[in-house]
Design an enzyme around this catalytic site. Sequence first.
Site, mmCIF file in Angstrom:
data_model
loop_
_atom_site.group_PDB
_atom_site.id
_atom_site.type_symbol
_atom_site.label_atom_id
_atom_site.label_comp_id
_atom_site.label_asym_id
_atom_site.label_seq_id
_atom_site.Cartn_x
_atom_site.Cartn_y
_atom_site.Cartn_z
ATOM 1 N N ILE A 46 0.828 -1.216 0.000
ATOM 2 C CA ILE A 46 0.000 0.000 0.000
ATOM 3 C C ILE A 46 0.859 1.263 0.000
ATOM 4 C CG2 ILE A 46 -1.726 1.332 1.297
ATOM 5 C CD1 ILE A 46 -2.792 -1.374 2.332
ATOM 6 N N CYS A 47 1.958 1.243 0.728
ATOM 7 C CA CYS A 47 2.772 2.459 0.897
ATOM 8 C C CYS A 47 3.198 3.116 -0.409
ATOM 9 C CB CYS A 47 3.975 2.164 1.783
ATOM 10 S SG CYS A 47 3.509 1.644 3.454
ATOM 11 N N PRO A 48 3.599 2.361 -1.452
ATOM 12 C CA PRO A 48 4.003 3.066 -2.675
ATOM 13 C C PRO A 48 2.851 3.821 -3.335
ATOM 14 C CG PRO A 48 4.016 0.693 -3.034
ATOM 15 C CD PRO A 48 3.822 0.932 -1.559
#
Length: 175
Positions: A46-48
């Site tokens: 999710i972070c990217p």
Amino acid sequence: MLKPGDPAPPFDLECALDGRIARCSLAKISSELVLIFFYPRDFSFICPTEVTGFNKALKDFNAEDTTIVGVSIDNVDSHLRWARELGGVGYAMLADPGGSLARAYGVFDDTEKVALRATFILDRKRKVVYAVSCPLNVGRSVVETLRIVRALRTGQLCPADWTPGVEFGPTDRDF
């Protein structure tokens, strides 16, 4: 977790910025607003989407006199490698390997040993004016965060889903 009205804990940390190692200090940021977003870890699923989302909207935030700062528990070398893999990131990615900054903002997850997904917006006096966090498995909306920045900058009463060009609330009320 810090709430609106709380003073923002200061920081002076190593960061990845424009493909190099630098330092980022809250005291040296001169913009009207500072947007600090914490995320769990580099090289995750999710972070990217959040990191690249904020990067794509960087010009819009800059137009609102808002500096973006990303923070995770990864070290600066990890941030550099990941930023290169993502095609470059134009804002500071702070290295908080011990989680001390995440703890100072009240968003360190002791079970997972990472920062929660949390967003703070600080005013010119570096007090928190907006704070939100969400579960590790749910990404935040960059579009909504930009809407909040724009609403805060008006100084007016902005109803739900307010966007620039929509009428403000009455001027004779505080909320």
